[in-house]
Design a protein around this motif. Structure first.
Motif: not given
Length: 366
Positions: A343-358
């Motif tokens: 669960q933490e790993g999913i969030e750790k990948f989501k955060a930079p992905y969303q930052k990338l899209l921004l």
């Protein structure tokens, strides 16, 4: 006197493949990736959302391509995958000669991950895996799918369709076993449909350093200092023993007789996160035949400089099992730990992905 390259010796002496856990345009344009292939014997590349976020957000290398894509789409996610696919294609072309060294393509793979936003969505993961596979259009690419419970069926479906898969975010033994059987089921479906299975490849990425990072403080609280720094390595050795059992079974032999290749274990998250430990420990202690270790560039350079060449993976597996049994006796449930890490790993990948899209959105805004 010729200096021995320790990284290259891992494959030459111990039959383990070293893949690089990094990609950007500069490393390819400068010739440094080719140098790593030639001099260090690097045999593949893995990528993830955090790696691409760093590459795209922290440099201007992608700006021209980002702006040129505005005429086609203003969706930052679509733009990102157009950029990523181009990088993956270029890297795959560099590794194609290595892929072609063996008929079955034992190495030479480059991995591209589906959106981490779909980590618990089987349908969207499957659809994007298919789309990326077709878009990259390289035989030596692997599409990364998370080994979450909802995505196990995605793994089976993709394998049955002949898509090479790198299963990511594996932290526990039960999860690994489920992933291995998802791969086998996909091959069985493909074989039953009369399709070849000789060129379908997969790795199961077992994450390491995050296990110790989470478990070590628990061991401190329970006054078990002798187990600190041992849990990830013990889990990996137990996973390797499980791998050996699964891929020597009569069920597997039916597929092997038709040319199937085992789903290799890949050691991931091998950059050490605790300064109290050797920075090369997640390489040294897990060198063993038929496996893959994907390493950050800094870890690779550290091993080249002062790493110790040793067959650590098959050393003292009984101790690894005793360590895991001791954890259970002390009430430390590793399957619960694995689920938390997933669960933490999913969030750790989501955060930079969303930052990338921004970041992409900022670059295309007038």
């Amino acid at each position: 006197m010729t200096t021995i390259n320790k990284v290259k010796q891992i494959h030459e002496d111990f039959k383990q493949s070293i893949w690089l856990d990094f990609i950007d345009r500069d490393i390819m344009r400068s010739g440094n990736l080719q140098k790593l292939i030639d001099e260090d014997g690097v045999r593949g590349v893995t990528s993830n959302p955090a790696i691409f976020e760093q590459a795209i957000s922290s440099s201007s290398d992608y700006d021209t391509d980002i702006l040129s894509n505005i005429t086609v789409t203003s969706d930052p996610e679509e733009i990102f995958y157009k950029l990523a696919v181009r990088d993956i294609q270029n890297a795959a072309d560099l590794f194609e000669p290595l892929y072609n060294e063996q008929v079955n393509g034992a190495d030479g793979y480059v991995s591209l991950e589906v959106s981490p936003l779909y980590a618990l969505d089987e349908r969207k993961t499957t659809e994007q895996a298919r789309a990326l596979w077709l878009e990259v259009d390289r035989k030596n690419v692997m599409i990364k799918i998370p080994g979450t419970r909802p995505c196990l069926k995605s793994i089976t479906t993709a394998i049955s369709e002949g898509i090479n898969i790198n299963v990511t975010l594996i932290f526990g033994l039960k999860q690994y076993e489920a992933v291995a059987f998802a791969y086998i089921e996909g091959l069985e479906q493909r074989l039953a449909a009369g399709q070849e299975i000789t060129r379908v490849a997969s790795v199961a990425s077992f994450f390491l350093s995050r296990i110790d990072l989470l478990v070590d403080p628990i061991l401190e609280e329970k006054n078990l200092p002798e187990l600190k720094g041992q849990v990830a390595i013990s889990s990996a050795k137990a996973a390797f023993a499980l791998y050996q059992r699964i891929f020597s079974s009569s069920r597997w032999q039916v597929l092997a007789d038709s040319g199937a290749k085992p789903q290799r274990l890949l050691w991931a998250s091998t950059g050490n996160k605790n300064p109290a430990y050797r920075d090369t420990r997640y390489i040294e202690e897990l060198i063993g035949p038929g496996t893959v270790n994907t390493v950050p560039l800094s870890t690779l350079e550290a091993f080249r400089d002062h790493g110790q060449l040793q067959a650590g993976l098959e050393n003292n597996p009984e101790k690894a099992i005793r360590n895991l049994e001791r954890l259970a006796q002390e009430g430390i449930e590793m399957e619960e730990i694995a689920l938390q890490l997933e669960q933490e790993g999913i969030e750790k990948f989501k955060a930079p992905y969303q930052k990338l899209l921004l970041s992409i959105t900022d670059k295309i805004m007038p």
